[in-house]
Motif scaffolding. Sequence first.
Motif, mmCIF file in Angstrom:
data_model
loop_
_atom_site.group_PDB
_atom_site.id
_atom_site.type_symbol
_atom_site.label_atom_id
_atom_site.label_comp_id
_atom_site.label_asym_id
_atom_site.label_seq_id
_atom_site.Cartn_x
_atom_site.Cartn_y
_atom_site.Cartn_z
ATOM 1 N N TYR A 1 34.530 30.593 41.066
ATOM 2 C CA TYR A 1 35.660 31.235 41.491
ATOM 3 C C TYR A 1 35.460 31.528 42.882
ATOM 4 O O TYR A 1 34.429 32.069 43.293
ATOM 5 N N LEU B 1 36.180 39.848 36.191
ATOM 6 C CA LEU B 1 36.067 38.206 35.688
ATOM 7 C C LEU B 1 35.368 37.943 34.234
ATOM 8 O O LEU B 1 35.321 37.373 33.502
ATOM 9 N N TYR C 1 36.127 35.131 31.996
ATOM 10 C CA TYR C 1 35.951 33.881 32.721
ATOM 11 C C TYR C 1 34.544 33.710 33.262
ATOM 12 O O TYR C 1 34.213 32.329 33.700
#
Length: 313
Positions: free
Chosen positions: A263, A290, A295
Motif C-alpha cells: 500500500y 490498515l 489489510y
Amino acid sequence: LCAATKEGRYNGTDRIECTGHFYPDKPHSFQCWTQKLFNTNHNIKLGHSLNGSDAIMGSCNIFFFEMGRRLGPRAINDWYGRFGVGVDAEPWRLGLDLEYRGSVPNLKKATAGDAIQMGIGQGPIAWTPLHAADAYATIGRAGVRIVPHIRVDAEVRRTDLQLPQRAVAQALDGLERAVTDDDNGTANHITVDFASTSKREPIFNVRQYPGIKIWAKSGTADASALLADLDGDGKPEIVRDGDHAWCAFLVGDTEHGEARPRYAVAVVVDYGGSGGKVAGPIANQVALALIAEGYLTPSGPKPEHASKPLAQK
C-alpha cells in the motif's frame, strides 16, 4: 534518483559531497537543511559522501539539487510527467469532477535554477497527496505505473517506466533506512522535550508488529500564506502561515513471503510545519488502521506493549 539513473546522469555508485550548500561561493543560498538548522552537513554527520540511499535516508538537499542540475529543466519536467504530474501527464479520470493535474514550469521560462529546486520537490512544482501516493506506488511496483482509479470496473491503464532496478532498489533502501536508522533516519523518531529531559519516540511504532515493513519519507513544502477578510473591510489578513507537513510511505507485510510494498499512502497537514513531527505520527496511525481493518497481517502476535491500531482506540 531513478530518473537521473535512467537518463545516464547518475550511475548508482557515485558519491556526492554534502558541504551544506550547493554553490561553493554562495554559502547562504541553496543550503542543505543540516546547515540551515544545525550549521553542519551530511558529510560530517555520516563520515563520508553520499549515494542515493544515504541521501534519501538523511534527506540531503545537496544530493538532489545535483540530480536536478544533471537532469536539467527539460528532462526533469518530462519525468515529473511520466510519474503523473502536470497537464501533459495522463489524467486520472476518477469520475469525481474537477481534478488538479499538478503543475510543472513552462519550458520556455524554466531555468537551471528551477531544475535544481525541483530536484527536492520545491520551486515551480505543485502536486497533491494523490500524486505523491501514485509516485510511491510506482516505485513500489519497481517502475510500473498504474493510473489511479476508484471503480473496480475501471480500465486499468498501466505503463512500465523501465526504471533501472538498481535505482529502484537504492530508492527503497533509502526509504527503509529513513525509518530504521536511529541516528540519521529523518522518518525514524521525534524528540519529546520534558521539563528537564528529552525522550525519543519512534514515528512508526507500527514496526513493533512482526513482519510489518515501512518505507517512508517525511518533508516540508513551502506554502503561501492563507489570507481571509475576517472583518469584511476589504483588507485580507494572514490566518495561517508556514510550511505544509508531508509524510509519504509504502507499507507491506510478510503474508506472501518476503515483505514487499503493498500500500502507498500520502499524508499532508496544511501549514503543519515539520513533516516528521506532525504528518509522521498521523501516517503511523494510518498504517495501524490498515492492520486493524485486515489489510495488513502481522507475521506473529503483537508485542505486549505495542500500540493499538487506531480503530481499536
